[in-house]
Design a protein around this motif. Structure first.
Motif, PDB file in Angstrom:
ATOM      1  N   MET A  86       0.842  -1.201   0.000  1.00  0.00           N
ATOM      2  CA  MET A  86       0.000   0.000   0.000  1.00  0.00           C
ATOM      3  C   MET A  86       0.872   1.244   0.000  1.00  0.00           C
ATOM      4  SD  MET A  86      -3.173   0.960   2.488  1.00  0.00           S
ATOM      5  CE  MET A  86      -4.247   2.334   2.092  1.00  0.00           C
ATOM      6  N   VAL A  87       0.483   2.200  -0.822  1.00  0.00           N
ATOM      7  CA  VAL A  87       1.252   3.435  -0.981  1.00  0.00           C
ATOM      8  C   VAL A  87       0.301   4.624  -0.973  1.00  0.00           C
ATOM      9  CG1 VAL A  87       2.685   4.771  -2.571  1.00  0.00           C
ATOM     10  CG2 VAL A  87       3.077   2.303  -2.302  1.00  0.00           C
ATOM     11  N   VAL A  88       0.672   5.676  -0.257  1.00  0.00           N
ATOM     12  CA  VAL A  88       0.013   6.979  -0.422  1.00  0.00           C
ATOM     13  C   VAL A  88       0.960   7.797  -1.293  1.00  0.00           C
ATOM     14  CG1 VAL A  88      -0.872   9.045   0.708  1.00  0.00           C
ATOM     15  CG2 VAL A  88      -1.082   6.818   1.835  1.00  0.00           C
ATOM     16  N   PRO A  89       0.573   8.100  -2.534  1.00  0.00           N
ATOM     17  CA  PRO A  89       1.486   8.785  -3.450  1.00  0.00           C
ATOM     18  C   PRO A  89       2.050  10.066  -2.841  1.00  0.00           C
ATOM     19  CG  PRO A  89      -0.444   8.031  -4.632  1.00  0.00           C
ATOM     20  CD  PRO A  89      -0.727   7.801  -3.171  1.00  0.00           C
ATOM     21  N   ARG A  90       3.307  10.311  -3.099  1.00  0.00           N
ATOM     22  CA  ARG A  90       3.987  11.480  -2.547  1.00  0.00           C
ATOM     23  C   ARG A  90       3.241  12.765  -2.931  1.00  0.00           C
ATOM     24  NH1 ARG A  90       8.691  11.515  -0.115  1.00  0.00           N
ATOM     25  NH2 ARG A  90       9.889  13.428   0.099  1.00  0.00           N
ATOM     26  N   GLY A  91       3.090  13.649  -1.976  1.00  0.00           N
ATOM     27  CA  GLY A  91       2.399  14.907  -2.217  1.00  0.00           C
ATOM     28  C   GLY A  91       0.916  14.845  -1.919  1.00  0.00           C
ATOM     29  N   GLN A  92       0.396  13.632  -1.630  1.00  0.00           N
ATOM     30  CA  GLN A  92      -1.023  13.492  -1.299  1.00  0.00           C
ATOM     31  C   GLN A  92      -1.233  13.692   0.199  1.00  0.00           C
ATOM     32  OE1 GLN A  92      -3.988  12.198  -3.362  1.00  0.00           O
ATOM     33  NE2 GLN A  92      -2.689  13.444  -4.665  1.00  0.00           N
ATOM     34  N   GLY A  93      -2.296  14.399   0.548  1.00  0.00           N
ATOM     35  CA  GLY A  93      -2.689  14.503   1.942  1.00  0.00           C
ATOM     36  C   GLY A  93      -2.081  15.682   2.677  1.00  0.00           C
ATOM     37  N   PHE A  95      -0.587  15.852   5.405  1.00  0.00           N
ATOM     38  CA  PHE A  95       0.174  15.186   6.476  1.00  0.00           C
ATOM     39  C   PHE A  95       1.491  14.664   5.916  1.00  0.00           C
ATOM     40  CE2 PHE A  95      -3.139  12.320   4.749  1.00  0.00           C
ATOM     41  CZ  PHE A  95      -2.327  11.429   4.066  1.00  0.00           C
ATOM     42  N   LEU A  96       2.356  14.256   6.842  1.00  0.00           N
ATOM     43  CA  LEU A  96       3.620  13.610   6.481  1.00  0.00           C
ATOM     44  C   LEU A  96       3.506  12.132   6.780  1.00  0.00           C
ATOM     45  CD1 LEU A  96       6.131  16.132   8.118  1.00  0.00           C
ATOM     46  CD2 LEU A  96       5.420  16.050   5.720  1.00  0.00           C
ATOM     47  N   TRP A  97       4.123  11.352   5.930  1.00  0.00           N
ATOM     48  CA  TRP A  97       4.238   9.918   6.222  1.00  0.00           C
ATOM     49  C   TRP A  97       5.364   9.358   5.357  1.00  0.00           C
ATOM     50  CZ3 TRP A  97       2.648   4.781   4.516  1.00  0.00           C
ATOM     51  CH2 TRP A  97       2.561   4.667   3.138  1.00  0.00           C
ATOM     52  N   GLY A  98       5.706   8.085   5.590  1.00  0.00           N
ATOM     53  CA  GLY A  98       6.739   7.448   4.786  1.00  0.00           C
ATOM     54  C   GLY A  98       8.110   8.058   5.027  1.00  0.00           C
ATOM     55  N   GLU A  99       8.831   8.313   3.958  1.00  0.00           N
ATOM     56  CA  GLU A  99      10.209   8.788   4.069  1.00  0.00           C
ATOM     57  C   GLU A  99      10.305  10.113   4.810  1.00  0.00           C
ATOM     58  OE1 GLU A  99      11.663   8.930   0.108  1.00  0.00           O
ATOM     59  OE2 GLU A  99      12.165   6.787   0.029  1.00  0.00           O
ATOM     60  N   ASP A 100       9.230  10.931   4.741  1.00  0.00           N
ATOM     61  CA  ASP A 100       9.267  12.232   5.410  1.00  0.00           C
ATOM     62  C   ASP A 100       9.426  12.097   6.917  1.00  0.00           C
ATOM     63  OD1 ASP A 100       9.039  13.687   3.069  1.00  0.00           O
ATOM     64  OD2 ASP A 100       6.852  13.605   3.089  1.00  0.00           O
ATOM     65  N   ILE A 101       8.978  10.973   7.464  1.00  0.00           N
ATOM     66  CA  ILE A 101       9.092  10.768   8.918  1.00  0.00           C
ATOM     67  C   ILE A 101       9.929   9.527   9.200  1.00  0.00           C
ATOM     68  CG2 ILE A 101       6.995  11.987   9.540  1.00  0.00           C
ATOM     69  CD1 ILE A 101       5.479   9.385   9.537  1.00  0.00           C
ATOM     70  N   ASP A 102      10.887   9.273   8.291  1.00  0.00           N
ATOM     71  CA  ASP A 102      11.858   8.180   8.461  1.00  0.00           C
ATOM     72  C   ASP A 102      11.196   6.817   8.602  1.00  0.00           C
ATOM     73  OD1 ASP A 102      13.986   9.975   8.324  1.00  0.00           O
ATOM     74  OD2 ASP A 102      13.839  10.406  10.466  1.00  0.00           O
ATOM     75  N   GLN A 103      10.131   6.605   7.840  1.00  0.00           N
ATOM     76  CA  GLN A 103       9.483   5.301   7.792  1.00  0.00           C
ATOM     77  C   GLN A 103       9.450   4.813   6.347  1.00  0.00           C
ATOM     78  OE1 GLN A 103       5.604   5.748   9.544  1.00  0.00           O
ATOM     79  NE2 GLN A 103       6.405   5.961  11.623  1.00  0.00           N
ATOM     80  N   ALA A 104       9.191   3.537   6.171  1.00  0.00           N
ATOM     81  CA  ALA A 104       9.091   2.994   4.814  1.00  0.00           C
ATOM     82  C   ALA A 104       7.936   3.670   4.071  1.00  0.00           C
ATOM     83  CB  ALA A 104       8.858   1.487   4.871  1.00  0.00           C
ATOM     84  N   ASP A 105       8.145   3.950   2.782  1.00  0.00           N
ATOM     85  CA  ASP A 105       7.083   4.600   2.008  1.00  0.00           C
ATOM     86  C   ASP A 105       6.146   3.589   1.365  1.00  0.00           C
ATOM     87  OD1 ASP A 105       8.737   3.555   0.153  1.00  0.00           O
ATOM     88  OD2 ASP A 105       9.114   5.414  -0.936  1.00  0.00           O
ATOM     89  N   VAL A 121       0.011   8.691  10.455  1.00  0.00           N
ATOM     90  CA  VAL A 121       0.576   9.820   9.722  1.00  0.00           C
ATOM     91  C   VAL A 121       0.773  10.976  10.708  1.00  0.00           C
ATOM     92  CG1 VAL A 121      -0.510   9.148   7.551  1.00  0.00           C
ATOM     93  CG2 VAL A 121      -1.710  10.722   9.102  1.00  0.00           C
ATOM     94  N   ILE A 122       1.471  12.013  10.259  1.00  0.00           N
ATOM     95  CA  ILE A 122       1.668  13.198  11.105  1.00  0.00           C
ATOM     96  C   ILE A 122       1.094  14.403  10.374  1.00  0.00           C
ATOM     97  CG2 ILE A 122       3.350  14.667  12.272  1.00  0.00           C
ATOM     98  CD1 ILE A 122       5.189  12.318  12.511  1.00  0.00           C
ATOM     99  N   PRO A 123      -0.067  14.914  10.808  1.00  0.00           N
ATOM    100  CA  PRO A 123      -0.664  16.089  10.144  1.00  0.00           C
ATOM    101  C   PRO A 123       0.147  17.341  10.455  1.00  0.00           C
ATOM    102  CG  PRO A 123      -1.883  15.540  12.118  1.00  0.00           C
ATOM    103  CD  PRO A 123      -0.852  14.446  11.959  1.00  0.00           C
ATOM    104  N   TYR A 124       0.115  18.289   9.512  1.00  0.00           N
ATOM    105  CA  TYR A 124       0.825  19.548   9.759  1.00  0.00           C
ATOM    106  C   TYR A 124       0.213  20.280  10.949  1.00  0.00           C
ATOM    107  CZ  TYR A 124       2.950  18.807   5.187  1.00  0.00           C
ATOM    108  OH  TYR A 124       3.646  18.273   4.131  1.00  0.00           O
ATOM    109  N   TRP A 125      -1.095  20.348  10.975  1.00  0.00           N
ATOM    110  CA  TRP A 125      -1.849  20.970  12.066  1.00  0.00           C
ATOM    111  C   TRP A 125      -3.092  20.113  12.319  1.00  0.00           C
ATOM    112  CZ3 TRP A 125      -1.212  26.241  14.073  1.00  0.00           C
ATOM    113  CH2 TRP A 125      -0.132  26.944  13.526  1.00  0.00           C
TER     114      TRP A 125
END
Length: 232
Positions: A86-93, A95-105, A121-125
């Motif tokens: 399962m993948v959330v395409p980069r730039g979607q959402g 929030f941060l997830w995957g490589e942005d928070i040092d996790q597998a994408d 995930v980690i939402p901006y706000w």
């Protein structure tokens, strides 16, 4: 001539038999479902806006199964038992997830019958403590804002907007009225207030749906509060 006709009939019969075998395949009946969460809290999204993709190696299918999260940040798919990526395409959402928070994408999921897989995930706000009311044909919303991402990936608020709609899909696309506050004009994160007047509706109805959306600078997707049904 009779031999040629006989061979032709055999070929047609073979194709028909193959088609029947394909038609007799069992449909997928394993349910994969889950939600986007931040510390157990669901992430509110715009309807049909934030996408995800599921991949399964083998079986001759090379493209993904693509769909979108619901307004409550949930997803569900009927699949065959097996292992999926399962993948959330980069730039979607929003929030941060995957490589942005040092996790597998890519999230590896083993689907078997009913399988639940939530995604952290980690939402901006976040929009918190939302209260709404409808009085004298006016809708008001009060809420607080909490910044979650504070490092070099942080995003500033572009605007906070109250959306009112005739249906439960209150959003920038379906609203009948909005009230917006630019990010630079938000002076108290603990108490943000928005109010609007509900226009005449045709056909008339004595209720509306409302929710607050938060847009960040440089991010396409917004984060939303829960949807509330208000009697006018």
């Amino acid at each position: 001539m009779k031999n040629i006709a006989y061979i032709f009939l055999l070929i047609v019969f073979g194709f028909a038999l193959g088609a029947c075998e394909k038609d007799n395949y069992e449909p997928p009946n394993a349910l994969l479902s889950g939600k986007l969460l931040y510390q157990g809290e669901a992430i509110g999204l715009q309807y049909d806006r934030v996408s995800y993709e599921l991949y399964q190696d083998g079986f001759g299918k090379t493209g993904p199964i693509s769909s979108t999260f619901t307004t409550e940040g949930a997803f569900s798919q009927l699949l065959f038992n097996g292992t999926y990526k399962m993948v959330v395409p980069r730039g979607q959402g929003p929030f941060l997830w995957g490589e942005d928070i040092d996790q597998a994408d890519t999230l590896l999921i083993h689907v078997n019958a009913e399988t639940e897989q939530n995604i952290e995930v980690i939402p901006y706000w976040l929009i918190r403590n939302t209260t709404m009311a409808a009085t004298a044909n006016k809708v008001s919303a009060n809420f607080s804002l909490e910044q979650i991402v504070t490092n070099n990936l942080a995003r500033n608020i572009e605007h906070a907007t109250l959306y009112v709609s005739k249906t439960s899909f209150a959003s920038p696309e379906t609203n009948i009225a909005t009230a917006m506050l630019e990010g630079d004009n938000i002076t108290n994160l603990e108490n943000v207030a928005l109010q609007l007047e509900v226009p005449e509706m045709v056909p008339t109805q004595d209720y509306v749906f409302a929710r607050v959306g938060l847009k960040f600078i440089g991010v396409d997707d917004m984060i939303f509060s829960d949807i509330q049904k208000l009697t006018l």
